[in-house]
Design a protein around this motif. Structure first.
Motif, short mmCIF file in Angstrom:
data_model
loop_
_atom_site.label_atom_id
_atom_site.label_comp_id
_atom_site.label_asym_id
_atom_site.label_seq_id
_atom_site.Cartn_x
_atom_site.Cartn_y
_atom_site.Cartn_z
N GLN A 145 8.36 11.92 -2.75
CA GLN A 145 9.80 11.93 -2.47
C GLN A 145 10.25 13.18 -1.73
O GLN A 145 11.37 13.23 -1.23
N GLN A 186 23.43 8.39 -3.98
CA GLN A 186 22.81 8.46 -2.66
C GLN A 186 21.32 8.76 -2.78
O GLN A 186 20.90 9.64 -3.53
N GLY A 187 20.53 8.04 -2.00
CA GLY A 187 19.09 8.18 -2.08
C GLY A 187 18.57 9.54 -1.67
O GLY A 187 17.59 10.04 -2.22
N GLU A 188 19.25 10.20 -0.70
CA GLU A 188 18.77 11.49 -0.23
C GLU A 188 18.88 12.58 -1.29
O GLU A 188 18.14 13.58 -1.23
N ARG A 218 17.97 12.16 -4.34
CA ARG A 218 16.71 12.07 -5.07
C ARG A 218 15.60 12.82 -4.34
O ARG A 218 14.71 13.38 -4.98
#
Length: 424
Positions: A59, A387-389, A391
């Protein structure tokens, strides 16, 4: 096999060896069975640790589809691209492309005359170009399925630029918190963690070692002292959030004039409520103190009694024996307890949340009476965002936390090995 003494050979030729051999075979079988169990348990632990590290690392790196509000090429002056312009030209571009109120706000924070060129360039990217993340891909997808990723990005995000990004970089380490994941960093949280750990060790280590010395070397075997030791062992297993409630009641409320710095004339209007680094450090002292005491007791107990007797035999007092012989010999074990204490305190979140650690703070702590946040709290706050960013930067912060923790532990291990003594 041959025996050094003929008498042993005669004993093993008698009727005893049959029963002995049968018993020995059973014990060997049990030993092999337990060795397999221990090997499997170790292997399972390594597998889970590997999965954790894989998830964090995958990630922290990978392709990112970046979109911008304004194409930076359109900000070129007389054919000179944005990245090659001087500071004065960059300030002019910033002033022309942001609102007057926003420019005045930036001036109030830090006047443009005091900012360097790189800082002004960064302000243009944040306030004018305004890059944003359209989509992210993991490291494994970026490496193993690069063609698929590029095709998907071109089809779904035709205006975006596909770049390979490392979320863990120098800017991430040196930047404060931000609501923009591209500009967010862990500097503020890392400094908060270092401040709290410093206060924790400065208070807990001497108190813990002193208590262990008293219980092992001075205290007699009475009912009261046995109860004290039993309670210390029980306190090591108390949930950490209970210590947070205790810290809230004592350090934040009762001792607020001290922990806020008001008594010393150092309080800040935003930190006068006692929810400061000092309160956090003292709360963690309560948390790790039983651990340090127990490990220090075991280390002192492991010092051979013959060493004490030899010291007394040459006329040393009890304190001289403890200071010059017992403690130097017990230092490796004591520092092992300090390593465990650092590891636990660095990863704690619940007690710090209870005493009022900030989940968002944009200024660095400048002393024990400052408001604060820590790396675990920052990681939790980012992971909770939709929001994915976020993570991605949370995974990068986990790596930063692990590096910081391993660095502190490496220093303790070095000191432990340096003072280690071996007894034959």
């Amino acid at each position: 096999s041959s025996f050094a003494r003929p008498g042993l050979a005669r004993i093993f030729k008698s009727g005893v060896p049959a029963e002995f051999s049968a018993n020995l075979s059973g014990r060997h079988h049990a030993a092999r069975s337990w060795s397999v169990v221990f090997f499997l348990s170790t292997s399972i632990g390594i597998v889970f640790l590997g999965l954790l590290m894989y998830n964090v690392i995958t990630q922290s790196f990978g392709y990112v589809a970046m979109e911008t509000t304004i194409d930076p090429d359109t900000l070129a002056v007389n054919g000179v691209p944005l990245e090659e312009l001087g500071k004065d030209e960059l300030v002019l571009i910033l002033q022309e492309n942001v609102s007057a109120g926003r420019f005045r706000q930036l001036e109030r924070e830090t006047p443009m005359a005091e900012r360097d060129r790189q800082e002004v360039y960064g302000l243009i990217w944040q306030n004018v170009v305004e890059p944003s993340v359209a989509a992210t891909w993991s490291l494994m997808d970026s490496l193993l399925h690069a063609d698929t990723v590029q095709t998907e990005a071109a089809a779904q995000y035709p205006q975006a630029e596909l770049i390979f990004r490392s979320w863990l970089n120098a800017d991430f380490i040196g930047s404060p918190q931000s609501s923009n994941p591209l500009a967010a960093g862990v500097r503020t949280a890392a400094l908060g963690s270092l401040w709290t750990i410093l206060i924790t060790l400065l208070v807990a280590f001497p108190l813990g070692v002193g208590a262990a010395i008293y219980l092992e070397e001075y205290a007699s075997d009475t009912w009261l002292n046995r109860q004290i030791e039993t309670n210390i062992n029980n306190l090591a297993g108390v949930p950490s959030i209970i210590y947070g409630m205790l810290g809230l009641a004592i350090f934040v409320r009762v001792l607020e004039p001290i922990t806020s710095g008001a008594v010393f004339g150092l309080s800040d209007p935003t930190t006068a409520n006692g929810r400061t680094i000092l309160s956090a450090g003292l709360t963690l002292v309560l948390l790790v103190l039983p651990l340090i005491i127990i490990n220090a007791q075991q280390a002192i107990r492991a010092v051979p009694n013959s060493l004490r007797q030899a010291s007394y035999g040459i006329g040393a007092t009890q304190w001289q024996t403890i200071w010059y012989h017992v403690l130097p010999s017990a230092i490796p074990g004591i520092l092992t307890g300090a390593i465990l204490a650092i590891s636990r305190a660095m990863g704690e979140t619940a007690p710090l949340v209870v005493i009022g650690a900030a989940t968002y703070i944009s200024f660095d702590p400048n002393g024990p009476f400052s408001k604060f946040t820590t790396l675990p709290i920052q990681i939790y706050q980012w992971v909770a965002r939709p929001q994915g960013e976020f993570r991605n930067i949370a995974a990068a912060a986990i790596i930063a936390l692990m590096v910081l923790l391993l660095s502190l532990n490496a220093v303790a291990i070095y000191l432990r090995n340096r003072f280690q003594r071996r007894f034959s």
